[in-house]
Design a protein around this motif. Structure first.
Motif, PDB file in Angstrom:
ATOM      1  N   LEU A  45       0.838  -1.200   0.000  1.00 37.03           N
ATOM      2  CA  LEU A  45       0.000   0.000   0.000  1.00 37.03           C
ATOM      3  C   LEU A  45       0.878   1.257   0.000  1.00 37.03           C
ATOM      4  N   ARG A  46       1.979   1.236   0.754  1.00 37.24           N
ATOM      5  CA  ARG A  46       2.908   2.375   0.738  1.00 37.24           C
ATOM      6  C   ARG A  46       3.524   2.546  -0.648  1.00 37.24           C
ATOM      7  N   ILE A  47       3.900   1.428  -1.266  1.00 38.64           N
ATOM      8  CA  ILE A  47       4.468   1.473  -2.617  1.00 38.64           C
ATOM      9  C   ILE A  47       3.453   2.076  -3.589  1.00 38.64           C
ATOM     10  N   ALA A  48       2.209   1.652  -3.493  1.00 33.92           N
ATOM     11  CA  ALA A  48       1.170   2.177  -4.382  1.00 33.92           C
ATOM     12  C   ALA A  48       0.983   3.683  -4.167  1.00 33.92           C
ATOM     13  N   HIS A  49       0.993   4.115  -2.920  1.00 34.89           N
ATOM     14  CA  HIS A  49       0.887   5.554  -2.636  1.00 34.89           C
ATOM     15  C   HIS A  49       2.065   6.314  -3.235  1.00 34.89           C
ATOM     16  N   ALA A  50       3.264   5.760  -3.094  1.00 36.26           N
ATOM     17  CA  ALA A  50       4.455   6.408  -3.648  1.00 36.26           C
ATOM     18  C   ALA A  50       4.366   6.495  -5.164  1.00 36.26           C
ATOM     19  N   LEU A  51       3.916   5.425  -5.806  1.00 40.52           N
ATOM     20  CA  LEU A  51       3.776   5.446  -7.265  1.00 40.52           C
ATOM     21  C   LEU A  51       2.688   6.423  -7.699  1.00 40.52           C
TER      22      LEU A  51
END
Length: 120
Positions: A45-51
């Motif tokens: 979820l953090r990765i998706a937010h960063a992307l």
């Protein structure tokens, strides 16, 4: 007696059958559940937010942003890609990642604030 079951079998057959036949196909629901599970992990979820914020990022940048190792981020990116939420492209020696439209839609749906409702 259980509070979550009817005491009497009383199906409104026309209404219930209309709703049953309107449900999405099982394979479509399986794909949706897989995508939702993919964002069910805090690191993914953090990765998706960063992307979402960065548009397109390499693994090195993502690892720095989310505070995890490149190996762990790569592992999670593979899972997000397998779920159809993330796409990648090679740029020389770098691999660049971006959210697919389906990933953006799901992230938006999952992070939209929902009014709190007191349980009945």
């Amino acid at each position: 007696m259980s509070d979550d079951r009817c005491e009497l079998l009383c199906i409104d057959l026309d209404h219930a059958e209309g709703l049953r036949t309107a449900l999405p196909a099982a394979n479509a629901l399986d794909r949706q559940a897989t995508r939702m599970r993919a964002l069910g992990d805090p690191t993914r979820l953090r990765i998706a937010h960063a992307l979402h914020a960065g548009e397109e990022l390499c693994v090195c940048d993502l690892a720095w942003i989310v505070g995890s190792s490149q190996g762990l981020v790569s592992h999670h990116l593979r899972q997000l890609r397998a779920a159809g939420l993330v796409a990648s492209r090679r740029d020389g020696k770098l691999v660049m990642y971006r959210l697919e439209p389906s990933g953006r839609q799901l992230l938006a749906a999952l992070t939209t604030p929902v009014a709190e409702v007191d349980p009945v």
